[in-house]
Write an enzyme that holds these catalytic residues in place. Structure first.
Site, short mmCIF file in Angstrom:
data_model
loop_
_atom_site.label_atom_id
_atom_site.label_comp_id
_atom_site.label_asym_id
_atom_site.label_seq_id
_atom_site.Cartn_x
_atom_site.Cartn_y
_atom_site.Cartn_z
CE LYS A 205 -4.05 2.32 2.30
NZ LYS A 205 -4.52 2.31 4.21
NE ARG A 215 -5.99 10.01 3.41
CZ ARG A 215 -4.61 10.15 2.87
NH1 ARG A 215 -4.49 11.57 3.10
NH2 ARG A 215 -4.08 9.04 2.87
NE ARG A 226 -3.56 6.83 5.75
CZ ARG A 226 -4.10 7.78 6.63
NH1 ARG A 226 -3.68 8.25 8.09
NH2 ARG A 226 -5.44 8.71 6.29
CD GLU A 242 5.50 -4.02 3.53
OE1 GLU A 242 5.04 -5.04 4.47
OE2 GLU A 242 5.96 -3.17 4.59
CE LYS A 257 -5.91 1.54 -0.86
NZ LYS A 257 -6.90 1.59 0.48
CB SER A 283 -11.12 7.76 -3.90
OG SER A 283 -9.73 8.61 -3.03
CE1 TYR A 322 -14.68 3.05 -3.02
CE2 TYR A 322 -13.02 3.80 -4.29
CZ TYR A 322 -13.74 4.17 -3.37
OH TYR A 322 -12.48 3.53 -1.54
C1 PBG Z 1 -7.08 3.34 5.34
C2 PBG Z 1 -7.52 3.20 3.94
C3 PBG Z 1 -7.67 3.80 2.90
C4 PBG Z 1 -7.93 3.97 1.36
C5 PBG Z 1 -8.83 2.33 2.07
N1 PBG Z 1 -8.43 2.04 3.44
C6 PBG Z 1 -6.84 5.51 3.07
C7 PBG Z 1 -5.85 6.24 3.30
O1 PBG Z 1 -4.69 4.78 3.72
O2 PBG Z 1 -5.14 6.73 3.55
C8 PBG Z 1 -8.39 4.20 0.13
C9 PBG Z 1 -9.05 4.01 -0.60
C10 PBG Z 1 -9.37 4.84 -1.97
O3 PBG Z 1 -8.78 5.75 -1.85
O4 PBG Z 1 -10.07 4.60 -2.34
N2 PBG Z 1 -8.19 2.59 6.26
#
Ligand code: PBG
Length: 334
Positions: A205, A215, A226, A242, A257, A283, A322
């Site tokens: 990730k 967000r 992060r 990982e 991801k 997203s 989505y």
């Molecule tokens: C963390 C989480 C995130 C997403 C899924 N799980 C946000 C992040 O790590 O900042 C992002 C999913 C997306 O952007 O569609 N709980």
């Protein structure tokens, strides 16, 4: 051989276009297929609202009420989707994200609601992370000097896993990128006899700008980024590392991801592990297509199918998107 029997070749001898001539031929030789069962729909459920709330940066996606979530899950089951991934948005947040562990917390209630609605007809998955529940918005708890404390966070993930299990979840998705999280979640589940609950590990990730609309979707309180726990997008070998670590720790599936900027990582992880690989069409990837389509700059439905097919072609066995419900309808009506 007599002269004139073998006609002189005038054009190309090999013509790949032959297999592209008709829809039937193209369908027959298509190397990659996308089916509804390979698609997982991420869904948001928000505490304390009476009506679904649209998410402006993700047109067509809403924050669900507990009721509308149940309906969305029933529809997902009817469409034959692979599953739903639940995200909870609590009314109150605190430093340790206690709403994530509280059996009366929104995500735990929603898991029970959805499982009650769909039973075994649909795989019910939960995002196992603290970021929606902490007032600072980080995926873990902080040290006094403000760093994300890996090992104290693991203790909370173990509690969260137990809460999701008690609510009836089928599969948990630890997404916080804490070292050792899969092992801790596996142990916590097994210790309570939940040996059949599976783990979809968010393994590779990346700290990505493409999480932007999410967000808003979860009303995140995060300031900053992060980058001390999510991966640097410069690194692909590390993503494979990982994923391998997570398989060692007991992951049943591993995830890459975001998806689109990371198709190379999807392929490398697919080649490196012997468990199913998921990719999360995030997203920002969704928002880009929707925004361009809304302007009339791209053709929306073909763009959706091309996006999902490309992620599958790169090596993803399942895709979180989505568009899952809509794509399932598009795929079955073709
Ligand atoms: C963390 C989480 C995130 C997403 C899924 N799980 C946000 C992040 O790590 O900042 C992002 C999913 C997306 O952007 O569609 N709980």
């Amino acid at each position: 051989m007599a002269e004139g029997v073998v006609p002189e070749v005038t054009g190309p001898l090999v013509r790949p276009r032959r297999l592209r001539r008709t829809p039937g031929l193209r369908r027959m030789v298509a190397e990659t297929v996308v089916t509804p069962a390979q698609l997982i729909l991420p869904v948001f459920v928000r505490e304390g609202i009476g009506e679904p709330v649209p998410i402006a940066s993700m047109p067509g996606v809403v924050q669900h009420t507990r009721d509308s979530l149940r309906k969305a899950a029933a529809e997902a089951a009817d469409l034959g989707l692979g599953g739903v991934m639940l995200f909870g948005i609590p009314e109150r947040k605190d430093a340790t994200g206690s709403g994530a562990i509280d059996p009366g917390g929104i995500l735990n209630l929603a898991i029970a609601d959805v499982v009650g609605e769909v039973g075994d007809a649909l795989t019910v998955m939960s995002d196992l992370c603290l970021d929606e529940f902490t007032d600072h918005g980080h995926c873990g708890v902080l040290t006094p000097d403000g760093r994300v404390d890996n090992d104290r966070t693991l203790e909370l993930y173990a509690e969260m896993a137990r809460a999701h299990a008690d609510a009836g979840v089928d599969m948990v998705g630890p997404s916080g990128m804490m070292d050792g999280q899969v092992r801790v979640v596996r142990d916590a589940l097994d210790a309570e006899g939940h040996t059949d609950i599976s783990i979809l590990a968010y393994s590779a990730k990346y700290a990505s700008a493409f999480f932007g609309p999410f967000r808003e979707a979860v009303a995140s309180s995060l300031e900053g980024d992060r980058r001390t726990y999510q991966q640097d997008y410069a690194n692909a070998t590390e993503g494979v590392r990982e994923a391998l670590l997570d398989v060692e720790q007991g992951a049943d599936l591993v995830m890459v991801k975001p998806a689109l900027g990371y198709l190379d990582v999807v392929r490398r992880v697919r080649d490196a592990v012997d468990v199913p690989v998921a990719a999360y069409n995030v997203s920002g990837e969704y928002a880009m297509v929707e925004a361009a389509a809304a302007q009339g700059w791209i053709d929306r439905e073909p763009a959706i199918l091309e996006t999902l097919t490309s992620i599958r072609r790169a090596g993803a066995d399942v895709v979180l998107t989505y568009w899952a419900a809509e794509a399932a309808s598009l795929l079955t009506s073709r």
